[in-house]
Design an enzyme around this catalytic site. Structure first.
Site, PDB file in Angstrom:
ATOM      1  CE1 TYR A 144      45.503  -8.016  43.047  1.00 51.14           C
ATOM      2  CE2 TYR A 144      44.559  -8.418  45.215  1.00 51.14           C
ATOM      3  CZ  TYR A 144      44.393  -8.225  43.857  1.00 51.14           C
ATOM      4  OH  TYR A 144      43.131  -8.230  43.314  1.00 51.14           O
TER       5      TYR A 144
HETATM    6  P1  NAD Z   1      42.359 -10.431  34.715  1.00 50.14           P
HETATM    7  O1  NAD Z   1      43.837 -10.603  34.695  1.00 50.14           O
HETATM    8  O2  NAD Z   1      41.547 -11.398  33.938  1.00 50.14           O
HETATM    9  O3  NAD Z   1      41.987  -8.942  34.252  1.00 50.14           O
HETATM   10  C1  NAD Z   1      42.854  -7.843  34.391  1.00 50.14           C
HETATM   11  C2  NAD Z   1      42.930  -7.157  33.034  1.00 50.14           C
HETATM   12  O4  NAD Z   1      43.708  -5.955  33.133  1.00 50.14           O
HETATM   13  C3  NAD Z   1      43.617  -8.014  31.973  1.00 50.14           C
HETATM   14  O5  NAD Z   1      42.813  -8.035  30.798  1.00 50.14           O
HETATM   15  C4  NAD Z   1      44.964  -7.328  31.728  1.00 50.14           C
HETATM   16  O6  NAD Z   1      45.433  -7.537  30.415  1.00 50.14           O
HETATM   17  C5  NAD Z   1      44.610  -5.866  32.034  1.00 50.14           C
HETATM   18  N1  NAD Z   1      45.729  -5.030  32.479  1.00 50.14           N
HETATM   19  C6  NAD Z   1      46.557  -5.258  33.540  1.00 50.14           C
HETATM   20  N2  NAD Z   1      47.440  -4.245  33.666  1.00 50.14           N
HETATM   21  C7  NAD Z   1      47.165  -3.348  32.680  1.00 50.14           C
HETATM   22  C8  NAD Z   1      47.732  -2.095  32.306  1.00 50.14           C
HETATM   23  N3  NAD Z   1      48.771  -1.554  32.950  1.00 50.14           N
HETATM   24  N4  NAD Z   1      47.187  -1.446  31.238  1.00 50.14           N
HETATM   25  C9  NAD Z   1      46.139  -1.973  30.546  1.00 50.14           C
HETATM   26  N5  NAD Z   1      45.556  -3.152  30.876  1.00 50.14           N
HETATM   27  C10 NAD Z   1      46.073  -3.837  31.915  1.00 50.14           C
HETATM   28  O7  NAD Z   1      41.915 -10.416  36.238  1.00 50.14           O
HETATM   29  P2  NAD Z   1      40.455 -10.447  36.916  1.00 50.14           P
HETATM   30  O8  NAD Z   1      40.414 -11.616  37.796  1.00 50.14           O
HETATM   31  O9  NAD Z   1      39.405 -10.247  35.901  1.00 50.14           O
HETATM   32  O10 NAD Z   1      40.554  -9.167  37.855  1.00 50.14           O
HETATM   33  C11 NAD Z   1      39.968  -7.930  37.484  1.00 50.14           C
HETATM   34  C12 NAD Z   1      40.165  -6.929  38.618  1.00 50.14           C
HETATM   35  O11 NAD Z   1      39.496  -7.373  39.793  1.00 50.14           O
HETATM   36  C13 NAD Z   1      41.642  -6.723  39.009  1.00 50.14           C
HETATM   37  O12 NAD Z   1      41.828  -5.367  39.353  1.00 50.14           O
HETATM   38  C14 NAD Z   1      41.789  -7.594  40.234  1.00 50.14           C
HETATM   39  O13 NAD Z   1      42.811  -7.150  41.070  1.00 50.14           O
HETATM   40  C15 NAD Z   1      40.407  -7.426  40.875  1.00 50.14           C
HETATM   41  N6  NAD Z   1      40.036  -8.522  41.763  1.00 50.14           N
HETATM   42  C16 NAD Z   1      39.878  -9.775  41.256  1.00 50.14           C
HETATM   43  C17 NAD Z   1      39.498 -10.793  42.108  1.00 50.14           C
HETATM   44  C18 NAD Z   1      39.287 -12.217  41.590  1.00 50.14           C
HETATM   45  O14 NAD Z   1      38.974 -13.091  42.388  1.00 50.14           O
HETATM   46  N7  NAD Z   1      39.418 -12.484  40.302  1.00 50.14           N
HETATM   47  C19 NAD Z   1      39.294 -10.552  43.473  1.00 50.14           C
HETATM   48  C20 NAD Z   1      39.480  -9.264  43.956  1.00 50.14           C
HETATM   49  C21 NAD Z   1      39.826  -8.247  43.075  1.00 50.14           C
END
Ligand code: NAD
Length: 315
Positions: A144
């Site tokens: 990741y």
């Molecule tokens: P989440 O799974 O709730 O949100 C990700 C969204 O992206 C989802 O709605 C999913 O349906 C959509 N998605 C994924 N692949 C896709 C694709 N190929 N085409 C269209 N839509 C797609 O996750 P989150 O926790 O809200 O994370 C949001 C972002 O922040 C991500 O990039 C994640 O890696 C990053 N992030 C999150 C955290 C955390 O603690 N939650 C920490 C560091 C980074």
């Protein structure tokens, strides 16, 4: 401003959408709902400044059609599950391809601004001291993390080659209302199944910063409005940390449980690819004039209450 939000139906993305709509912007959410939920954005469906498109980012034709005419892209979509990469690394390939397809679509349609949700895990296994954005070499230990670092590289190279401007945010662990995964949700689920015992992955001493989701969105928009380099990279988190065992204690307290014994699976990591200790230096965005108001422990406590409230409402 016309904003294109990939992953806008997800946990963090949907909060970003709320803020952008509240500030009077037009918003297109582009999300395949692989982990996002319609219910996180359905309160905007009647708003004429809002549009939802259910589609996959790797669908180049569709993406190029829908992205046209936007001023800025907030690229939030990815598979956020760090753990799953140890069993199946293919989500890294998909997420890198998604970022590449997006950047190419921006290039072909003349969109020059991208805001990206990266992660602290790109730093890899690091010494126990607050890490500034300049820390290196960047050697992630999860697939990741590798996908995030590859995306940062693609964004940087497209910015330099095709006159784009980028805001890259390396998030700490983000927690709060609409949270669907992560340690707090895991602990609550385990304790609902068995209120007397909590199994903790690793030795419980893993220590990381936790950022409350609305503060994460505030930081993203603050940096976007106040930093104007070609590539703007920021750590987005808090300067305190919370131990995993402490999270267990906070969850037990908020659930009103007594008599809970903690058991540990052992080893210093929760899973393969887990970075056990991590601390952020957040002075760069601090010097711009923004800092979070909740400490790591406060963010964890508030997020625990949020998840418990949601469970209560759904029953
Ligand atoms: P989440 O799974 O709730 O949100 C990700 C969204 O992206 C989802 O709605 C999913 O349906 C959509 N998605 C994924 N692949 C896709 C694709 N190929 N085409 C269209 N839509 C797609 O996750 P989150 O926790 O809200 O994370 C949001 C972002 O922040 C991500 O990039 C994640 O890696 C990053 N992030 C999150 C955290 C955390 O603690 N939650 C920490 C560091 C980074």
């Amino acid at each position: 401003m016309k904003c294109f939000v990939t992953g806008g139906a997800g946990f963090i993305g949907s909060h970003l959408v709320d803020s952008l709509i509240n500030q009077g912007h037009e918003v297109t959410v582009y999300d395949d709902l692989s982990s996002g939920k319609k219910e996180f954005i359905s309160h905007h469906f009647d708003n004429e400044r809002f549009l939802f498109i259910r589609a996959d980012l790797v669908n180049k034709k569709r993406l190029e059609k829908e992205i046209q005419g936007h001023d800025v892209v907030f690229h939030i979509a990815a598979n956020p599950d760090v753990r799953s990469g140890a069993d199946d690394p293919s989500s890294a390939e998909k997420d890198i391809r998604a970022t590449y397809t997006l950047l190419d679509a921006m290039r072909n349609t003349g969109i020059h601004k991208i805001v990206f949700s990266s992660s602290s895990v790109i730093y890899g296994e690091t010494p126990e001291k607050p890490l500034p954005e300049e820390y290196g070499p960047l050697l992630p230990i999860s697939v990741y993390g590798a996908a995030k670092l590859a995306s940062e590289g693609l964004i940087s190279s497209f910015s330099h080659t095709f006159d784009m401007q980028a805001w890259i945010y390396r998030f700490a662990n983000v927690v709060g209302i609409r949270g669907t995964h992560g340690v707090i949700v895991d602990f609550i689920n385990k304790l609902r199944n068995n209120p007397h015992e909590l199994e903790i992955l690793g030795d419980g001493k893993q220590k990381k910063p936790y950022l409350y989701v609305t503060e994460c969105v505030e930081g993203i928009l603050y940096g976007f409005n106040h930093a104007n380099e070609q590539i703007n990279v920021f750590n987005l988190g808090v300067d305190s940390t919370t131990e995993v065992t402490r999270i267990g204690e906070l969850v037990v307290e908020e659930m009103g449980l007594t008599d809970v014994s903690f058991s540990y699976t052992g080893g210093k990591r929760g899973w393969k690819g887990d970075v056990p200790h991590f601390q952020f230096d957040i002075s760069k965005i601090g010097e711009l004039g923004w800092k979070p108001s909740l400490s790591s422990d406060e963010a964890v406590r508030r997020a625990t209450k949020d998840v418990l409230n949601r469970i209560l409402i759904n029953h």
